[in-house]
Design a protein around this motif. Structure first.
Motif, PDB file in Angstrom:
ATOM      1  N   ASP A   7       0.851  -1.188   0.000  1.00  0.00           N
ATOM      2  CA  ASP A   7       0.000   0.000   0.000  1.00  0.00           C
ATOM      3  C   ASP A   7       0.892   1.246   0.000  1.00  0.00           C
ATOM      4  OD1 ASP A   7      -2.198   1.547   0.115  1.00  0.00           O
ATOM      5  OD2 ASP A   7      -2.666   1.169   2.222  1.00  0.00           O
ATOM      6  N   THR A   8       1.106   1.826  -1.172  1.00  0.00           N
ATOM      7  CA  THR A   8       2.063   2.922  -1.319  1.00  0.00           C
ATOM      8  C   THR A   8       1.330   4.268  -1.268  1.00  0.00           C
ATOM      9  OG1 THR A   8       3.417   1.461  -2.665  1.00  0.00           O
ATOM     10  CG2 THR A   8       3.939   3.802  -2.782  1.00  0.00           C
ATOM     11  N   ARG A   9       1.708   5.099  -0.315  1.00  0.00           N
ATOM     12  CA  ARG A   9       1.023   6.380  -0.084  1.00  0.00           C
ATOM     13  C   ARG A   9       2.023   7.484   0.217  1.00  0.00           C
ATOM     14  NH1 ARG A   9      -2.498   4.198  -1.832  1.00  0.00           N
ATOM     15  NH2 ARG A   9      -4.436   3.408  -0.992  1.00  0.00           N
ATOM     16  N   ARG A 157       9.510  -6.344 -11.630  1.00  0.00           N
ATOM     17  CA  ARG A 157      10.056  -5.094 -12.210  1.00  0.00           C
ATOM     18  C   ARG A 157      10.502  -4.097 -11.149  1.00  0.00           C
ATOM     19  NH1 ARG A 157      12.724  -2.078 -13.973  1.00  0.00           N
ATOM     20  NH2 ARG A 157      12.811  -1.054 -16.003  1.00  0.00           N
ATOM     21  N   ILE A 158       9.791  -4.090 -10.004  1.00  0.00           N
ATOM     22  CA  ILE A 158      10.135  -3.124  -8.944  1.00  0.00           C
ATOM     23  C   ILE A 158      11.519  -3.398  -8.363  1.00  0.00           C
ATOM     24  CG2 ILE A 158       9.053  -4.458  -7.079  1.00  0.00           C
ATOM     25  CD1 ILE A 158       9.026  -0.619  -7.344  1.00  0.00           C
ATOM     26  N   LEU A 159      12.023  -4.637  -8.519  1.00  0.00           N
ATOM     27  CA  LEU A 159      13.311  -4.976  -7.906  1.00  0.00           C
ATOM     28  C   LEU A 159      14.461  -4.151  -8.493  1.00  0.00           C
ATOM     29  CD1 LEU A 159      12.990  -8.859  -7.627  1.00  0.00           C
ATOM     30  CD2 LEU A 159      12.396  -7.109  -5.939  1.00  0.00           C
ATOM     31  N   ARG A 160      14.289  -3.655  -9.716  1.00  0.00           N
ATOM     32  CA  ARG A 160      15.339  -2.815 -10.314  1.00  0.00           C
ATOM     33  C   ARG A 160      15.186  -1.352  -9.903  1.00  0.00           C
ATOM     34  NH1 ARG A 160      15.704  -3.511 -16.483  1.00  0.00           N
ATOM     35  NH2 ARG A 160      17.355  -2.014 -16.050  1.00  0.00           N
ATOM     36  N   ILE A 161      14.109  -1.063  -9.135  1.00  0.00           N
ATOM     37  CA  ILE A 161      13.820   0.330  -8.743  1.00  0.00           C
ATOM     38  C   ILE A 161      13.909   0.515  -7.221  1.00  0.00           C
ATOM     39  CG2 ILE A 161      12.009   2.098  -8.732  1.00  0.00           C
ATOM     40  CD1 ILE A 161      11.009   0.794 -11.430  1.00  0.00           C
ATOM     41  N   GLY A 162      13.183  -0.334  -6.459  1.00  0.00           N
ATOM     42  CA  GLY A 162      13.133  -0.172  -4.992  1.00  0.00           C
ATOM     43  C   GLY A 162      14.468  -0.495  -4.330  1.00  0.00           C
ATOM     44  N   GLY A 163      14.659   0.086  -3.152  1.00  0.00           N
ATOM     45  CA  GLY A 163      15.875  -0.183  -2.375  1.00  0.00           C
ATOM     46  C   GLY A 163      17.138   0.370  -3.025  1.00  0.00           C
ATOM     47  N   GLY A 164      16.956   1.368  -3.903  1.00  0.00           N
ATOM     48  CA  GLY A 164      18.085   1.913  -4.673  1.00  0.00           C
ATOM     49  C   GLY A 164      18.052   1.296  -6.059  1.00  0.00           C
ATOM     50  N   THR A 165      17.898   2.153  -7.068  1.00  0.00           N
ATOM     51  CA  THR A 165      17.752   1.670  -8.454  1.00  0.00           C
ATOM     52  C   THR A 165      19.055   1.029  -8.961  1.00  0.00           C
ATOM     53  OG1 THR A 165      18.481   3.810  -9.296  1.00  0.00           O
ATOM     54  CG2 THR A 165      16.096   3.528  -8.993  1.00  0.00           C
ATOM     55  N   ASP A 166      18.977   0.415 -10.130  1.00  0.00           N
ATOM     56  CA  ASP A 166      20.198  -0.122 -10.780  1.00  0.00           C
ATOM     57  C   ASP A 166      21.283   0.963 -10.827  1.00  0.00           C
ATOM     58  OD1 ASP A 166      18.642  -2.303 -11.433  1.00  0.00           O
ATOM     59  OD2 ASP A 166      18.575  -1.906 -13.597  1.00  0.00           O
ATOM     60  N   GLU A 167      20.837   2.150 -11.227  1.00  0.00           N
ATOM     61  CA  GLU A 167      21.803   3.242 -11.434  1.00  0.00           C
ATOM     62  C   GLU A 167      22.482   3.619 -10.111  1.00  0.00           C
ATOM     63  OE1 GLU A 167      18.628   3.251 -12.549  1.00  0.00           O
ATOM     64  OE2 GLU A 167      19.042   2.929 -14.685  1.00  0.00           O
ATOM     65  N   ILE A 168      21.700   3.585  -9.023  1.00  0.00           N
ATOM     66  CA  ILE A 168      22.276   3.933  -7.715  1.00  0.00           C
ATOM     67  C   ILE A 168      23.267   2.856  -7.270  1.00  0.00           C
ATOM     68  CG2 ILE A 168      21.716   4.279  -5.247  1.00  0.00           C
ATOM     69  CD1 ILE A 168      21.099   6.718  -7.182  1.00  0.00           C
TER      70      ILE A 168
HETATM   71  C1  LIG Z   1       5.361  -0.346  -4.847  1.00  0.00           C
HETATM   72  C2  LIG Z   1       6.494   0.432  -4.234  1.00  0.00           C
HETATM   73  C3  LIG Z   1       6.916   0.141  -2.947  1.00  0.00           C
HETATM   74  C4  LIG Z   1       7.959   0.850  -2.376  1.00  0.00           C
HETATM   75  N1  LIG Z   1       8.324   0.530  -1.114  1.00  0.00           N
HETATM   76  C5  LIG Z   1       9.302   1.257  -0.514  1.00  0.00           C
HETATM   77  C6  LIG Z   1       9.717   0.991   0.825  1.00  0.00           C
HETATM   78  O1  LIG Z   1       9.193   0.091   1.477  1.00  0.00           O
HETATM   79  N2  LIG Z   1      10.713   1.733   1.382  1.00  0.00           N
HETATM   80  C7  LIG Z   1      11.312   2.742   0.690  1.00  0.00           C
HETATM   81  O2  LIG Z   1      12.219   3.389   1.221  1.00  0.00           O
HETATM   82  N3  LIG Z   1      10.950   3.019  -0.577  1.00  0.00           N
HETATM   83  C8  LIG Z   1       9.960   2.313  -1.185  1.00  0.00           C
HETATM   84  N4  LIG Z   1       9.608   2.601  -2.481  1.00  0.00           N
HETATM   85  C9  LIG Z   1      10.257   3.747  -3.131  1.00  0.00           C
HETATM   86  C10 LIG Z   1      11.445   3.287  -3.955  1.00  0.00           C
HETATM   87  O3  LIG Z   1      12.468   2.960  -3.075  1.00  0.00           O
HETATM   88  C11 LIG Z   1      11.816   4.441  -4.904  1.00  0.00           C
HETATM   89  O4  LIG Z   1      10.833   4.476  -5.912  1.00  0.00           O
HETATM   90  C12 LIG Z   1      13.203   4.219  -5.478  1.00  0.00           C
HETATM   91  O5  LIG Z   1      14.185   4.378  -4.487  1.00  0.00           O
HETATM   92  C13 LIG Z   1      13.516   5.180  -6.635  1.00  0.00           C
HETATM   93  O6  LIG Z   1      13.329   6.511  -6.248  1.00  0.00           O
HETATM   94  P1  LIG Z   1      12.347   7.444  -7.084  1.00  0.00           P
HETATM   95  O7  LIG Z   1      11.086   6.703  -7.389  1.00  0.00           O
HETATM   96  O8  LIG Z   1      12.231   8.726  -6.332  1.00  0.00           O
HETATM   97  O9  LIG Z   1      13.075   7.647  -8.475  1.00  0.00           O
HETATM   98  P2  LIG Z   1      13.890   8.915  -8.959  1.00  0.00           P
HETATM   99  O10 LIG Z   1      14.877   9.309  -7.910  1.00  0.00           O
HETATM  100  O11 LIG Z   1      12.928   9.942  -9.455  1.00  0.00           O
HETATM  101  O12 LIG Z   1      14.696   8.294 -10.181  1.00  0.00           O
HETATM  102  C14 LIG Z   1      14.211   8.267 -11.532  1.00  0.00           C
HETATM  103  C15 LIG Z   1      15.306   7.698 -12.425  1.00  0.00           C
HETATM  104  O13 LIG Z   1      16.468   8.525 -12.360  1.00  0.00           O
HETATM  105  C16 LIG Z   1      17.598   7.767 -11.958  1.00  0.00           C
HETATM  106  N5  LIG Z   1      18.464   8.538 -11.049  1.00  0.00           N
HETATM  107  C17 LIG Z   1      18.095   9.265  -9.957  1.00  0.00           C
HETATM  108  N6  LIG Z   1      19.198   9.761  -9.327  1.00  0.00           N
HETATM  109  C18 LIG Z   1      20.268   9.308 -10.031  1.00  0.00           C
HETATM  110  C19 LIG Z   1      21.684   9.464  -9.901  1.00  0.00           C
HETATM  111  N7  LIG Z   1      22.217  10.167  -8.901  1.00  0.00           N
HETATM  112  N8  LIG Z   1      22.489   8.886 -10.814  1.00  0.00           N
HETATM  113  C20 LIG Z   1      21.955   8.162 -11.847  1.00  0.00           C
HETATM  114  N9  LIG Z   1      20.625   7.967 -12.022  1.00  0.00           N
HETATM  115  C21 LIG Z   1      19.807   8.525 -11.127  1.00  0.00           C
HETATM  116  C22 LIG Z   1      17.027   6.577 -11.211  1.00  0.00           C
HETATM  117  O14 LIG Z   1      17.934   5.498 -11.208  1.00  0.00           O
HETATM  118  C23 LIG Z   1      15.766   6.293 -12.016  1.00  0.00           C
HETATM  119  O15 LIG Z   1      16.096   5.539 -13.150  1.00  0.00           O
HETATM  120  C24 LIG Z   1       8.598   1.899  -3.096  1.00  0.00           C
HETATM  121  C25 LIG Z   1       8.185   2.180  -4.402  1.00  0.00           C
HETATM  122  C26 LIG Z   1       7.151   1.473  -4.962  1.00  0.00           C
HETATM  123  C27 LIG Z   1       6.733   1.812  -6.372  1.00  0.00           C
END
Ligand SMILES: Cc1cc2nc3c(=O)[nH]c(=O)nc-3n(C[C@H](O)[C@H](O)[C@H](O)COP(=O)(O)OP(=O)(O)OC[C@H]3O[C@@H](n4cnc5c(N)ncnc54)[C@H](O)[C@@H]3O)c2cc1C
Length: 179
Positions: A7-9, A157-168
């Motif tokens: 539940d994302t809010r 798909r979220i695994l490449r985004i959450g917890g720090g993206t691939d790029e991070i």
């Molecule tokens: C269903 C769901 C559940 C989640 N649960 C949690 C949770 O339990 N706890 C929690 O902490 N977070 C949670 N998240 C948030 C998730 O951790 C963030 O979405 C994720 O860290 C990416 O941040 P952002 O969405 O702000 O992307 P952005 O920061 O807007 O990034 C967008 C793009 O730009 C790239 N980018 C950004 N900065 C850089 C950089 N410095 N260098 C290179 N590329 C960069 C990113 O890699 C990405 O490709 C959740 C998200 C979702 C969708």
């Protein structure tokens, strides 16, 4: 797209006052504490990727053994067998690195943070490739919404985004290389 049970809010804290005993952890060390939590989260996310991938590999094997096309099971085709072998290679590599990262974090190994970032990166990408291969191997039966591999495809798909993206993760691994 997936993770419908998460539940994302947006949370807004406006003029909130708390008693001193409500502080979590040690005052002034919030960033370090959350970064430590992130290491465990990254290993958990890598392990989730292994789960998605392992089940997709099992489901793919079962389907291609049963599915008859042109009078024989799909496993008669070398291209199908080779795809399964490549999926398993990727899964086993991701599993080894994930286990190594957990062992290193436990042991306070000097390269623990590096290995965790590598494992999170590799396992998330491997899982996404493997779930995609599973959809391909199951054909239309993999694409329909109610199929198990379709759910893995959406959820992985979220695994490449959450917890720090691939790029991070790549940033963590190359920190210190810039002058
Ligand atoms: C269903 C769901 C559940 C989640 N649960 C949690 C949770 O339990 N706890 C929690 O902490 N977070 C949670 N998240 C948030 C998730 O951790 C963030 O979405 C994720 O860290 C990416 O941040 P952002 O969405 O702000 O992307 P952005 O920061 O807007 O990034 C967008 C793009 O730009 C790239 N980018 C950004 N900065 C850089 C950089 N410095 N260098 C290179 N590329 C960069 C990113 O890699 C990405 O490709 C959740 C998200 C979702 C969708």
């Amino acid at each position: 797209m997936g993770w419908h049970s998460s539940d994302t809010r947006e949370v807004i804290l406006d003029d909130v006052h708390l008693a001193a005993d409500a502080v979590l952890g040690t005052e002034g060390r919030g960033f370090q504490q959350i970064m430590h939590g992130f290491q465990l989260e990254r290993i958990a996310l890598a392990a989730m990727g292994l789960g998605h991938a392992a089940e997709c590999l099992d489901l793919s094997r079962a389907y291609v053994s049963e599915r008859q096309a042109f009078g024989a099971p799909l496993t008669n085709l070398q291209t199908i067998r080779h795809k399964l072998a490549m999926m398993e290679i990727e899964l086993d590599s991701a599993r080894l690195l994930t286990y190594q990262s957990a062992a290193r974090l436990d042991a306070n190994h000097p390269d623990a943070l590096k290995t965790v970032a590598q494992a999170k990166f590799l396992a998330a990408i491997a899982a996404n490739r493997i779930v995609d291969d599973a959809v391909q191997l199951l054909g239309g039966a993999g694409f329909v919404e109610e199929s198990a591999v379709a759910r893995h495809y959406r959820d992985a798909r979220i695994l490449r985004i959450g917890g720090g993206t691939d790029e991070i993760q790549l940033e963590i691994l190359t920190k210190g290389l810039t002058p």
